[in-house]
Design an enzyme around this catalytic site. Structure first.
Site, PDB file in Angstrom:
ATOM      1  N   GLU A 132       0.455  -1.302   0.554  1.00  0.00           N
ATOM      2  CA  GLU A 132       0.290  -0.170   0.148  1.00  0.00           C
ATOM      3  C   GLU A 132       0.534   1.092  -0.218  1.00  0.00           C
ATOM      4  OE1 GLU A 132      -2.855   0.390  -0.031  1.00  0.00           O
ATOM      5  OE2 GLU A 132      -4.373  -1.322  -0.483  1.00  0.00           O
ATOM      6  N   SER A 156     -33.245 -27.238  48.703  1.00  0.00           N
ATOM      7  CA  SER A 156     -32.521 -28.110  50.076  1.00  0.00           C
ATOM      8  C   SER A 156     -31.064 -27.917  49.308  1.00  0.00           C
ATOM      9  CB  SER A 156     -32.800 -28.886  49.307  1.00  0.00           C
ATOM     10  OG  SER A 156     -33.770 -29.682  49.721  1.00  0.00           O
TER      11      SER A 156
END
Length: 789
Positions: free
Chosen positions: A98, A357
């Site tokens: 680039e 429980s």
């Protein structure tokens, strides 16, 4: 001085003034330009200061893998990254393809720009790009039209960018904002989307592909156009080879690598936890959680698949905790996120539900710490009334005398309430809340005995922190969801009580598969406890090993019942499924503390065998004790005498009392069982067998409770229904000799309660032998059997 010389000097001065003016013009222009630039930069700052605030948010797991992405206002999601976290191969490919002079120029490559403008003017359209990486960043942050005016604006913005930021900062902006097709921006988001991995681990071929993709992100998407993407990638590879950036061998191997990509849509793992974390960290673009994505997916998949057999409005949740660090590895708040039928947006890990429980282990643990019991202490599993509270067992069956270990393993209600009464509910609740397990009670109600059986609300996430104490020396903790959260630990039980409690729970098979050779071969150890709330609304299982805690909940988020679905049947199989997909180290055993000692103890007194006379040791058991301490059997409202009792006997060996004695007497000691458990005892353990016969002189002075008499049917009678009888047998029964509340049991199951000699109607008898037992409030008992044909 002559006139000619004066004239020449004046003319020189004039020319010099012009030269100075000409020389100063660029400087003045530069000064004016710089002033204008600074004014413009002050009025129109760049890059935008709100970049981070506008950033989308991403929650990642402990290894940096994306869990859930929250897009920005434009629907875009990103994964914030830095230069150090991206593969150098990608940086090589990007810079050399680039913008080779990126590190040298000041934002604009003049030669490239002039070439691009000339081609544009000559062909009438853009032919080649002249934009540097800095210019691309400027355009990404502030898009513009493709025109001469737009290009000039881009150059101006690029100048601002280069003025305020260094090259590394500009490149970092590119890494985070470059477009990669669809709603994906940034290299890290792109690699996870297309390749399923971090940009840190790119190959040469992948780096080249990712470098070229932003040029035409829609046209080059590798998941849609792999051939087109491969051609573009190869162009990058060739350039890198021509520039000798990569070796010929590396490029040749990259050419041979096919383009294989999928589009992994925006990540959506641990969605409910991620939603919570984003809500708590609104200004953070990247949130580093403690979740392990691989384990998270395994647990979520098992839950979703398991729920198919349940009704469509049933959900489930689970939390897996790493005990040492308190890091949450898996957090599934709903069985099927987003499914409205299963209430998929409701986080059941944080919902307040009845624990059933599941709090019982902490009752037994605190009782151990207070010196009330050891693991084999005799408790009473019989119908009992505690003030105005009359709990029942889940099955409505009773076992009489049971050990603490058996009572906890079988989740028997009456022994748990018996212990909680000794500990006191308020103290119990305060200890739990002090360790991080908050109990939610209705209104201004104070903790009562009902919390032993689920009479309070809890949150699953808090329950996990408390259960961790059973495997970590009694220290509870606050589950951690973020790496940055400090570790918070609080004392709940002693390490000895925690180990004994966990050991008791570990002896119950999770299900039949736990007794298989596979389970034994891999030495899987697990302490687990189930829970079922009133009305079958919540099914729980908590499972603990040395290193991990797993809590599972199954039910309906709207609170409607699920008849027949309870902890062991409903949550237990799900826990087993989850454990079967996790590594074996999830089921290692904690180390026993040195002062937890096995001792031989004797029933009914509960003391160590060495402290008990042989004749008083009716039944031996091996108990885990703390520091060799063996507390005596607990007393209750109907069993509050010291054991053994001292009685007088005459010369004939008959039992007598002080006021009905004749002649010389002696005293003997007898160890008696609690009178309320006598129905379940062998006859040789009952008081009638253990005590000498009563002297005829003292029968009118009987001090011990006489048996109750059941009226309405005879013992050992046989009842036949006529063939034409189309109704079941129903008997009208009453009791003689009792007072207060009378409890009726039919074939071991509690069926009725009455008062004094009140008559009751009893039915639902079975064919064959039927046994009726009555128990009074003060421990009297009566029983009989009859046969129905």
């Amino acid at each position: 001085m002559s006139n000619e010389r004066i004239y020449m000097f004046a003319r020189f001065e004039t020319r010099f003034a012009w030269i100075k003016t000409l020389l100063l013009l660029p400087l003045v222009g530069l000064a004016i330009g710089m002033t204008a630039f600074f004014i413009f930069d002050w009025i129109n700052p760049f890059p935008p200061q709100q970049l981070n605030k506008a950033f989308s948010q991403l929650v990642v797991d402990r290894n940096g893998k994306p869990l859930r992405a929250f897009a920005d206002s434009n629907g875009v999601w990103r994964y914030p990254t830095t230069l150090a976290k991206v593969s150098p191969l990608y940086i090589d490919a990007l810079i050399n393809y680039e913008d080779r002079r990126f590190w040298q120029h000041k934002g604009v490559n003049t030669l490239s720009m002039l070439r691009a403008i000339f081609q544009w003017l000559y062909y009438g359209k853009p032919v080649s790009g002249g934009s540097t990486i800095s210019m691309q960043v400027a355009r990404i942050l502030e898009p513009h039209q493709r025109s001469i005016r737009g290009k000039l604006w881009q150059i101006l913005r690029t100048t601002q960018l280069e003025w305020h930021l260094n090259k590394e900062e500009i490149l970092t902006l590119y890494l985070n904002y470059a477009p990669y097709g669809g709603p994906v921006e940034g290299i890290e988001a792109a690699t996870f989307t297309y390749l399923g991995k971090s940009a840190k681990y790119l190959t040469h071929a992948e780096a080249a592909l990712m470098a070229v993709l932003p040029q035409r992100p829609s046209a080059l998407r590798p998941d849609r156009f792999p051939q087109r993407a491969e051609l573009a990638r190869n162009k990058v590879l060739k350039r890198l080879s021509d520039f000798s950036v990569w070796s010929t061998k590396a490029v040749e191997q990259a050419f041979d690598e096919p383009v294989v990509a999928m589009f992994h849509s925006r990540p959506l793992d641990a969605p409910l936890l991620s939603r919570m974390l984003v809500g708590q960290n609104k200004d953070k673009p990247l949130i580093n959680s403690t979740i392990d994505k691989d384990i998270q997916i395994l647990v979520a998949d098992e839950i979703k698949e398991y729920l198919y057999r349940f009704s469509e409005n049933t959900s489930a949740s689970a939390l897996l905790l790493e005990n040492q660090s308190m890091n949450v590895l898996a957090y599934v708040g709903a069985a099927d996120f987003g499914n409205p039928l299963r209430h998929g947006h409701v986080d059941m890990n944080r919902a307040i539900r009845s624990p059933g429980s599941t709090l019982k282990p902490f009752i037994f643990g605190m009782a151990l710490d207070e010196g009330l019991i050891h693991s084999q202490s005799l408790l009473q599993d019989v119908p009992l009334t505690f003030d105005d509270y009359a709990p029942e067992n889940f099955t409505k069956n009773y076992s009489g005398a049971v050990s603490a270990e058996h009572a906890l393993q079988q989740s028997l209600n009456l022994p748990a309430v018996q212990l909680l009464k000794e500990i006191e509910p308020v103290n119990f609740a305060e200890k739990l809340e002090g360790a991080g397990l908050k109990l939610f009670l209705p209104g201004d109600h104070k903790p009562s005995l009902s919390i032993a059986l689920g009479g309070a609300g809890i949150r699953l996430v808090d329950l996990a922190g408390a259960y961790r104490a059973l495997a970590r020396d009694g220290i509870a903790g606050q589950p951690r969801f973020l790496k940055s959260t400090p570790l918070i630990e609080k004392h709940l039980l002693s390490k000895e009580a925690a180990w004994i409690t966990a050991n008791m729970l570990s002896k119950v098979p999770l299900e039949a598969s736990q007794t298989s050779p596979f389970f034994k071969r891999h030495k899987r150890w697990l302490a687990h406890k189930t829970g079922t709330s009133y009305g079958y609304r919540d099914a729980w299982m908590a499972a603990v090993s040395r290193d991990y805690t797993l809590i599972v909940w199954v039910g309906k988020p709207d609170g409607t019942p699920s008849p027949g679905e309870f902890g062991r049947r409903t949550a237990g199989p799900l826990v087993n499924r989850i454990l079967n997909v996790l590594p074996n180290q999830f089921t290692e055993q904690p180390e026993k503390p040195e002062n937890v000692v096995a001792k031989s103890i004797c029933w009914p007194m509960g003391k160590a065998e060495q402290l008990t006379e042989k004749k008083h040791c009716h039944e031996k058991k091996t108990a885990w004790t703390i520091d060799h301490v063996t507390p005596s059997t607990l007393t209750t409202a109907n069993f509050n005498r010291k054991n053994p009792i001292t009685i007088q006997i005459n010369q004939q060996g008959e039992r007598v009392f002080q006021d009905c004695v004749q002649g010389v007497t002696t005293t003997v000691k007898v160890a008696l069982w609690p009178p309320r458990v006598e129905h379940w005892l062998p006859k040789n353990f009952r008081a009638s067998s253990l005590l000498p016969p009563l002297s005829s002189l003292c029968r009118h002075k009987e001090r011990l409770s006489e048996n109750l008499v059941i009226v309405g049917v005879k013992h050992d009678s046989r009842i036949s229904l006529p063939p034409s009888h189309d109704k079941s047998l129903e008997l009208s029964l009453s009791v003689l000799g009792g007072y207060g509340e009378i409890t009726w049991l039919l074939n071991g199951e509690l069926v009725e309660k009455s008062s004094g000699d009140q008559k009751i109607q009893l039915g639902n008898f079975k064919q064959g032998e039927n046994r009726i037992v009555v128990l009074s409030q003060n421990g009297q008992m009566g029983e009989l059997s009859f046969y129905l044909h």
